[in-house]
Design an enzyme around this catalytic site. Structure first.
Site, PDB file in Angstrom:
ATOM      1  N   HIS B 184       2.349  -4.009   5.539  1.00 42.03           N
ATOM      2  CA  HIS B 184       1.562  -4.370   4.370  1.00 42.03           C
ATOM      3  C   HIS B 184       0.118  -4.483   4.840  1.00 42.03           C
ATOM      4  CE1 HIS B 184       0.892  -6.293   0.390  1.00 42.03           C
ATOM      5  NE2 HIS B 184      -0.150  -6.771   1.026  1.00 42.03           N
ATOM      6  N   CYS B 185      -0.736  -3.640   4.300  1.00 35.46           N
ATOM      7  CA  CYS B 185      -2.108  -3.596   4.793  1.00 35.46           C
ATOM      8  C   CYS B 185      -3.034  -4.376   3.861  1.00 35.46           C
ATOM      9  CB  CYS B 185      -2.568  -2.144   4.875  1.00 35.46           C
ATOM     10  SG  CYS B 185      -4.193  -1.959   5.617  1.00 35.46           S
TER      11      CYS B 185
END
Lengths: 148, 383
Positions: B184-185
């Site tokens: 998850h960026c």
């Protein structure tokens, strides 16, 4: 009048019959990540449909998905072209996968109309269930003896 | 028995479902994104998807924009005069690439798997119970499959009520199972998964080129301009800002690009690499990556140029009206409240879903599959 006669049309089924149960055919991950469904014949359908027929339907479905996910010259070309246009080409072009998905939808509808609806069954296009399962709805059918 | 009862009721109940049906028709015009159970935000009527916490996406965009604008305003005129006219052109192309791929990474569905329908969940639970698990609450909810002569364990996701396909992981921030989950960026404000990994990779590569390019140009500008040292401090303060930003970011971005290039070449995800899934924890077994084609070029091509899978969550489709006016006419009158009940079932998280409801649903009339088949916008969701 309320309950369908021996042979049902798809529309009759949709409008009139009651759902008896649902069977779910799971994905077969043994060939890796490609989309493939188990071709094993579920026991709940034994009284309703011919095993050969069912397995043939599943096999055709699997082949269609394999065609969609095929990695070959054409898909590379599409991928490279997309990369070069910063993927904006997806806004105007239908991908190969989408084209095959439409074909699959037509195939499922045709199979339902020709084979499964007359037997009181309904196949759900796997895309409606996130490509996880093939949902088979078994309709209660008073006219064909005991449903199971 | 039921037939007789039904036939008696039918003429009387016909008027009543109609107004209710009309209500439902109006209610029916709800798109699936409005009842989506995960923590995501949707824009443009479901066309674009973003994580609930958009993280630092505005900051990322802002930094890129500010740095590039400063570059064009303060450095390009000088460099065009002294070097070549291609400098702003190259800068422009890189900038466009970076921003477009950033927006695509952020707003594309990463490969979210829709949660299992209550019927499906009940069916799977029944199968697990049949296989003789000890307790109901904590049975060994794993399934083993053999992929490429390697045993892979598939875990059962309690939130999504299904066995996760291989390489799928549940993102706690977005509360979704994502296929080929990478990470998850926060910079991008979205998960990076199967569908948007290629955009993410393009983004970091083009950004590293852009950053390195601006850094080089700015350094050249300062180097060429040292004769007028006084002037340097006046108008080059902006240049200095660019220099600092680029210097600090170029290492991390280049490093990230290098890391992801390695991942692409070996067909791994960040998640697998960090967990060390295939790094051969036990030397006795040959635990190689079963998904790798053992050829760098093939791996790269399959990850970056492979077919683009469709979005599975059908954001813009209409919520199927399971107990629509048609079905009301053939079931008992009671589905009216039940219809509303079951519609809500789609919405809430499964933790709110009491087990009794899951058992009720199978007795409901037919699934609106035919309706949703016609109502589904055929694969027009490109994101």
């Amino acid at each position: 009048m309320l309950y369908p006669t021996q042979t049902h049309s798809l529309q009759e089924l949709q409008q009139q019959a009651a759902v008896a149960s649902k069977v779910y055919v799971q994905r077969d991950y043994n060939s890796g990540k490609i989309c493939k469904f188990q071709t094993k014949f579920p026991s709940e359908l034994e009284s309703r449909v011919d095993k050969q027929q069912f397995e043939e339907t599943m096999q055709t479905l699997n082949n269609l998905y394999a065609e969609a996910e095929k990695i070959g010259g054409k898909s590379y070309l599409e991928g490279c072209l997309a990369c070069m246009t910063a993927y904006t080409i997806f806004l105007c072009m239908e991908t190969h996968y989408e084209k095959v998905l439409k074909k699959i939808a037509r195939f499922v509808k045709e199979q339902n109309e020709k084979i499964y609806a007359p037997l009181g069954l309904l196949l759900t296009d796997p895309i409606e269930r996130g490509l996880r399962v093939v949902e088979i709805t078994i309709f209660e059918d008073r006219s064909i003896g005991s449903g199971r | 028995m039921n037939n007789c009862e039904y036939q008696q009721i039918e003429p009387l109940s016909l008027p009543t479902p109609r107004p209710a049906a009309v209500e439902e028709e109006e209610e029916k015009a709800r798109r699936k994104w409005e009842v989506f159970p995960g923590k995501n935000r949707f824009y443009c009527d479901g066309r674009f998807i973003l994580a609930q916490q958009s993280g630092v996406l505005p900051l990322t965009l802002g930094l890129i924009l500010v740095t590039t604008v400063l570059f064009f305003v303060f450095d390009c005129p000088f460099l065009v005069k002294h070097l070549t006219v291609f400098i702003p052109a190259i800068g422009g192309v890189l900038f466009v690439f970076a921003v477009i791929s950033l927006l695509q990474t952020s707003f594309t569905d990463p490969g979210i798997l829709p949660r299992a329908t209550p019927d499906e969940a009940a069916y799977i639970e029944k199968q697990i119970d049949n296989s003789g698990s000890s307790t109901y609450r904590h049975p060994p909810r794993t399934k083993e499959v053999v992929i490429n002569q390697q045993v892979v364990k598939l875990k059962y996701c309690f939130t999504c009520k299904m066995f996760r396909p291989p390489r799928t992981s549940h993102c706690s921030l977005c509360d979704n199972c994502v296929e080929r989950f990478d990470h998850h960026c926060p910079w991008v404000g979205n998960c990076v998964g199967k569908r948007n990994y290629r955009f993410f990779y393009t983004f970091i590569v083009s950004l590293s080129f852009l950053t390195a390019f601006i850094f080089g140009c700015v350094a050249t500008h300062l180097a060429l301009n040292t004769q007028t040292i006084n002037v340097v401090f006046d108008f080059s303060s902006c240049t200095a800002v660019e220099l600092v930003i680029c210097f600090l970011s170029v290492w991390s971005i280049l490093g990230l690009s290098g890391f992801h290039t390695y991942l692409v070449a070996s067909n791994l995800t960040t998640n697998e690499d960090i967990k060390g899934s295939w790094s051969g924890k036990s030397e006795a077994e040959d635990t190689g990556n079963p998904y790798s084609y053992n050829n760098i070029l093939t791996n790269c091509c399959s990850v970056l140029c492979g077919p683009m899978p469709p979005s599975l969550i059908d954001r813009r489709g209409f919520v199927p009206v399971e107990q629509s006016s048609q079905t009301v006419s053939m079931e008992m009158v009671l589905p009216m409240p039940a219809a509303k009940e079951i519609k809500v079932v789609v919405g809430p998280t499964p933790s709110q879903l009491p087990p009794s409801r899951a058992l009720q649903v199978p007795s409901s009339p037919l699934p609106a599959t035919p309706l949703s088949l016609t109502g589904r916008p055929q694969f027009s969701c490109l994101f």
